[in-house]
Design an enzyme around this catalytic site. Structure first.
Site, PDB file in Angstrom:
ATOM      1  N   SER A  93       7.480 -10.148  -0.610  1.00  0.00           N
ATOM      2  CA  SER A  93       6.573 -11.243  -0.272  1.00  0.00           C
ATOM      3  C   SER A  93       6.510 -12.276  -1.381  1.00  0.00           C
ATOM      4  CB  SER A  93       5.159 -10.705  -0.022  1.00  0.00           C
ATOM      5  OG  SER A  93       5.020 -10.206   1.282  1.00  0.00           O
ATOM      6  N   ASP A 140       0.626 -17.212   6.746  1.00  0.00           N
ATOM      7  CA  ASP A 140       0.168 -16.012   6.051  1.00  0.00           C
ATOM      8  C   ASP A 140      -1.277 -15.700   6.433  1.00  0.00           C
ATOM      9  OD1 ASP A 140      -0.127 -14.019   3.746  1.00  0.00           O
ATOM     10  OD2 ASP A 140       1.871 -14.826   3.376  1.00  0.00           O
ATOM     11  N   HIS A 160      -3.489 -11.869   0.578  1.00  0.00           N
ATOM     12  CA  HIS A 160      -2.035 -12.025   0.487  1.00  0.00           C
ATOM     13  C   HIS A 160      -1.614 -13.492   0.457  1.00  0.00           C
ATOM     14  CE1 HIS A 160       2.185 -11.855   2.009  1.00  0.00           C
ATOM     15  NE2 HIS A 160       2.229 -10.759   1.271  1.00  0.00           N
TER      16      HIS A 160
END
Length: 682
Positions: free
Chosen positions: A512, A259, A306
Site C-alpha cells: 500500500s 482509499d 489507511h
C-alpha cells in the site's frame, strides 16, 4: 582691604563649588557604571542559560543566573554578545556624563553658587529603556543561533513546517493552480501534541532557503523537515533528497486517492487538498455491517487511517516529506472501517477520471477467479469486467491507474500457486484463472515492494511488468522475534514512517505504501514533461527505472532526468542498458550507504539498549503480539469472496493515539535516539 577680602571669598566659593560638582559627577558615573554592569551580568547570564535548554521567552533582569562554563562555540558567541553590551554601555556612560555636565554648566551659569544644588541622576528604569533595543537585538540573534543548533528530530519540542497556502485559482479541470506563487513555508508556534492533533495553528512566515548546488539544495530542503532522518524509504527513491532539488511540483496536476478518506486537519497534508471529495460508501457500509456509515456523499473522515497514511507518501510537506511534497490530492472514500466492494472502487475510478486527476492511486485489491466455478457454480468474472470497464474509461480520459500488488508472497504468474492460496479461504469446485485485481490490467501500473537493500519484500507479490518501491519488510521481525525486533530498533529501518489519522505519525509496512510513491513520481513526470497519454507514461516509467536483481525499481531522479526518452518509444537496447547501468550504480551507492547507516545504528542501539526498561520491552511485545494476530485473522476476511481490502499492515507504533498509551513506544525510542545523537555531537 575690603576688596582683597571680597576677592578671597569669591575664590573660596568657586573652589568649594567645583569640589561639590566633582563629587556629584563621580557619584553619577558610579551609579551609571553599576547599572550597566548589572545589565550586562543579567543579560549574559540569561543568554548563557538559554544554551542549557531554557525556554524563557524574554530576558529576566530581576534575578541573576550562575555563569555556565563551556568549551563549545556557543561560549564564544555569548562572549561576543557580552562584549557588544560592554561597548554599548561605555557609549551610554559617556553620553550620560556629557549630558550631566551640560546640565550642571547651565545651572552654574544661572547662579553664582551650586553648593546647595544636587545633580539628578538618570534612573535605572530610564537606562533600561534606552538599552532595550540593544538587549532585544542581541537576544534575537542569540536565539537564532541556538535554534539552528537544536536537534531536528526532537519529538517533544519540534515545530512542524507547514506549507503556506498561496492564492488559489482554478484551471479548466477544476484543480487549484498555485503555480504562480513562490514556494514558502510557515513554522508553527505550537508544538505537536502526542495526544492531540494540530488544529488552528498560529504561524509565522519562514523563507525558503535556496542554494546553487543540487546537493546543498537537497540538504537545505530536507533539513527543514524534522523527521526526515526516519524516512529511509524516501531517501532511497529520491537519492537522499536530490529529486526535491531537481523539481518541485506545481498545483496543475492532481492525484486521485481511492482509499479510506483522509484526516483533513493533518498539518503535513492540509495544504495539499484539492477541490474534489467524494464518499462512495453507502449507508450501512460493507454488507450493512457498519451502522456508523450514513452514506453522506461528502463524508471523507478516515476512520481506518489507511488513506491518511497513503496520502503522506505522496504529498506530505511538514515534519515528513512525500515524494511530491505539496502536490494536489483529491479524495475518493471507498472504505469505512474494514472492507470495500469492487463496484464502489469502479465508481470511484470513473469519478476520479471525470475530475481531471492524471494519476489515480489504489492501494487496495482482491483476488478474482474469472473462470471455473465455486461451489455455487459462479465465479468472479463480472467483478473483473467492472474493473476493466472503469479502467478503460479512465485511460480514455487521460488518467493512469496505479494499483498495489497483494501482500501474500505470491507469484501472480503461477496460476496453480494462486489457486492453492485461494482454496484456503474459498470453496472451489472447478479451479480456474485467478488474477490479482485491479493491478492485473495492461493499462494499470502494478506496484510491488522492496526493502532498504533493493530486495523484494518478504511479503510482496511479484509479477511481470511490475515496478517496485520501498514497502518495508518483516524478515527481521520473524528472524529475531518480537522483543529483540523492538529493543534493537530494527523497525526503524524495516518499516515506514508516515502520517496517521491521529494528527501525528505511524510505522507501517505493505505494498500500500510502495504504490503511492509511484503515483507521486508519475505526477511529477506529468507536471514536468506534460506527457498526457497514459500508455506512453507507463512506458516512460519502465524505461527510466533501473533494474535491480532483475526487477524494475523506482528512482525519481532518473525519471526527472529522462526527458530525452519521453517520446523515444523505439530507443535501442544499448541506450537502455547504458542508462540502466548508471541508475544501478546510483542505487547501489544509496543502498550501501543505507546499509552502513543501519549497521551502525543497530550496533549503537545494542550498546545503549535505548535506555528503555524491561517493562517497555514487555509492553511492546504484547502490543506486537496482539496486533500481529489480529492482522492474521483479518486475512481471512480480506480474502473472502467479494471483499476488496487495503494492502498494508499497521503494527507498531500508532503514535499520538489518545486512547492507548502503549503504542507510543515508537515516540519514546526515537526521542531517546535524538538525545543520544545530540550527546554524540556535543
Amino acid at each position: 582691604m575690603k576688596k582683597i577680602l571680597g576677592f578671597l571669598f569669591i575664590v573660596c566659593s568657586l573652589g568649594l563649588s567645583a569640589t561639590v560638582h566633582g563629587e556629584t559627577t563621580n557619584s553619577q558615573q558610579l551609579l551609571s557604571n553599576n547599572i550597566n554592569t548589572e545589565l550586562i551580568n543579567h543579560n549574559s547570564n540569561a543568554i548563557l542559560s538559554s544554551t542549557e535548554g531554557s525556554t524563557t521567552d524574554s530576558i529576566n533582569l530581576g534575578a541573576q543566573s550562575p555563569a555556565v562554563k563551556s568549551t563549545t562555540r556557543t561560549e564564544l558567541d555569548v562572549t561576543g554578545a557580552a562584549k557588544t553590551l560592554l561597548q554599548t554601555s561605555a557609549v551610554q556612560k559617556e553620553m550620560k556624563v556629557s549630558l550631566q555636565e551640560t546640565q550642571v554648566s547651565s545651572e552654574f551659569s544661572k547662579r553664582d553658587s551650586v553648593t546647595n544644588k544636587e545633580a539628578v541622576p538618570v534612573s535605572k528604569d530610564e537606562l533600561l529603556e534606552q538599552s532595550e533595543v540593544v538587549v532585544s537585538t542581541s537576544s534575537i540573534q542569540k536565539n537564532k543561533i541556538l535554534d539552528n543548533k537544536k536537534k531536528r528530530a526532537n519529538f517533544v519540542t519540534s515545530s512542524p513546517l507547514i506549507k503556506e497556502k498561496p492564492s488559489n485559482s482554478k484551471d479548466a479541470s477544476g484543480v487549484i493552480d498555485n503555480s504562480a506563487s513562490p514556494l514558502s513555508y510557515r513554522k508553527a508556534k505550537e508544538v505537536v501534541s502526542l495526544r492531540q492533533p494540530l488544529k488552528n495553528q498560529k504561524v509565522e512566515a519562514q523563507p525558503l532557503l535556496i542554494s546553487n548546488s543540487s546537493e546543498k539544495k537537497a540538504s537545505v530542503y530536507t533539513n527543514s523537515h524534522d523527521f526526515w532522518d526516519y524516512q529511509w524509504d524516501m531517501k532511497y527513491v529520491t537519492n537522499n533528497g536530490e529529486s526535491y532539488a531537481l523539481y518541485q511540483p506545481s498545483k496543475k496536476i492532481s492525484v486521485g486517492i481511492i482509499d479510506s478518506g483522509i484526516m483533513e486537519e493533518h498539518p503535513d497534508l492540509s495544504n495539499s487538498l484539492g477541490n474534489y471529495f467524494k464518499n462512495l460508501v453507502p449507508k450501512g457500509g460493507f454488507d450493512n455491517e457498519e451502522p456508523d456509515e450514513t452514506g453522506n456523499p461528502s463524508d471523507i473522515v478516515d476512520k481506518m487511517g489507511h488513506g491518511t497514511e497513503v496520502a503522506g507518501q505522496i504529498t506530505a510537506n511538514g515534519n515528513i516529506l512525500g515524494v511530491a511534497p505539496g502536490i494536489t490530492v483529491n479524495i475518493y472514500r471507498v472504505f469505512g472501517e474494514n472492507l470495500s466492494k469492487s463496484e464502489w472502487v469502479a465508481r470511484a475510478i470513473r469519478r476520479a477520471a471525470d475530475d481531471g486527476n492524471k494519476v489515480i492511486n489504489i492501494s487496495a485489491g482482491q483476488y478474482l477467479m474469472i473462470s471455473g466455478s465455486y461451489d455455487d457454480g459462479t465465479n468472479d468474472y463480472q467483478e473483473y469486467l467492472n474493473y476493466k470497464s472503469a479502467i478503460n474509461y479512465a485511460t480514455a480520459k487521460g488518467s493512469i491507474v496505479v494499483a498495489a500488488l497483494g501482500n501474500d508472497s505470491l507469484n501472480i504468474q503461477d496460476n496453480q500457486t494462486m489457486i492453492n492460496f485461494l482454496k484456503r479461504f474459498r470453496s472451489i469446485k472447478v479451479p480456474g484463472k485467478v488474477v490479482d485485481a485491479p493491478s492485473v490490467f495492461e493499462d494499470v501500473i502494478a506496484v510491488g515492494g522492496i526493502d532498504g537493500y533493493g530486495n523484494i519484500s518478504d511479503f510482496s507479490n511479484i509479477g511481470a511488468d511490475a515496478i517496485y518501491a520501498p514497502a518495508g519488510t518483516t524478515a527481521n521481525f520473524k528472524k529475531y522475534g518480537q522483543d529483540k525486533f523492538v529493543s534493537q530498533g530494527y523497525y526503524l529501518k524495516d518499516w515506514l514512517f508516515t502520517t496517521a489519522n491521529t494528527g501525528w505519525y505511524q510505522y507501517v509496512y505493505g505494498n500500500s505504501f510502495a504504490t503511492p510513491k509511484v503515483s507521486g513520481a508519475l505526477a511529477l513526470v506529468v507536471d514536468k514533461y506534460g506527457i498526457k497519454n497514459p500508455n506512453q507514461l507507463k512506458r516512460f516509467l519502465l524505461m527510466n527505472s533501473p533494474e535491480v536483481n532483475g526487477n524494475r525499481v523506482l528512482n525519481i531522479v532518473d525519471l526527472l532526468n529522462g526527458k530525452n526518452k519521453a517520446f523515444s518509444l523505439d530507443t535501442d537496447k544499448g541506450q537502455d542498458d547504458a542508462i540502466n547501468h548508471k541508475s544501478m550504480e546510483n542505487l547501489k551507492e544509496s543502498r550501501d550507504t543505507m546499509k552502513q547507516e543501519q549497521d551502525k545504528e543497530i550496533q549503537r542501539n545494542t550498546n545503549n539498549n535505548f535506555s528503555i526498561k524491561n517493562d517497555f520491552h514487555n509492553i511492546s511485545k504484547e502490543v506486537i503480539s496482539v496486533d500481529y494476530n489480529i492482522n492474521q485473522k483479518m486475512a481471512n476476511n480480506r480474502n473472502s469472496r467479494g471483499a476488496v481490502s487495503v494492502r498494508s499492515q499497521e503494527i507498531l507504533p500508532v503514535t499520538g493515539d489518545g486512547e492507548d498509551f502503549l503504542p507510543a513506544l515508537g515516540i519514546v525510542c526515537i526521542s531517546i535516539l535524538g538525545i543520544l545523537k545530540r550527546k554524540t555531537k556535543n
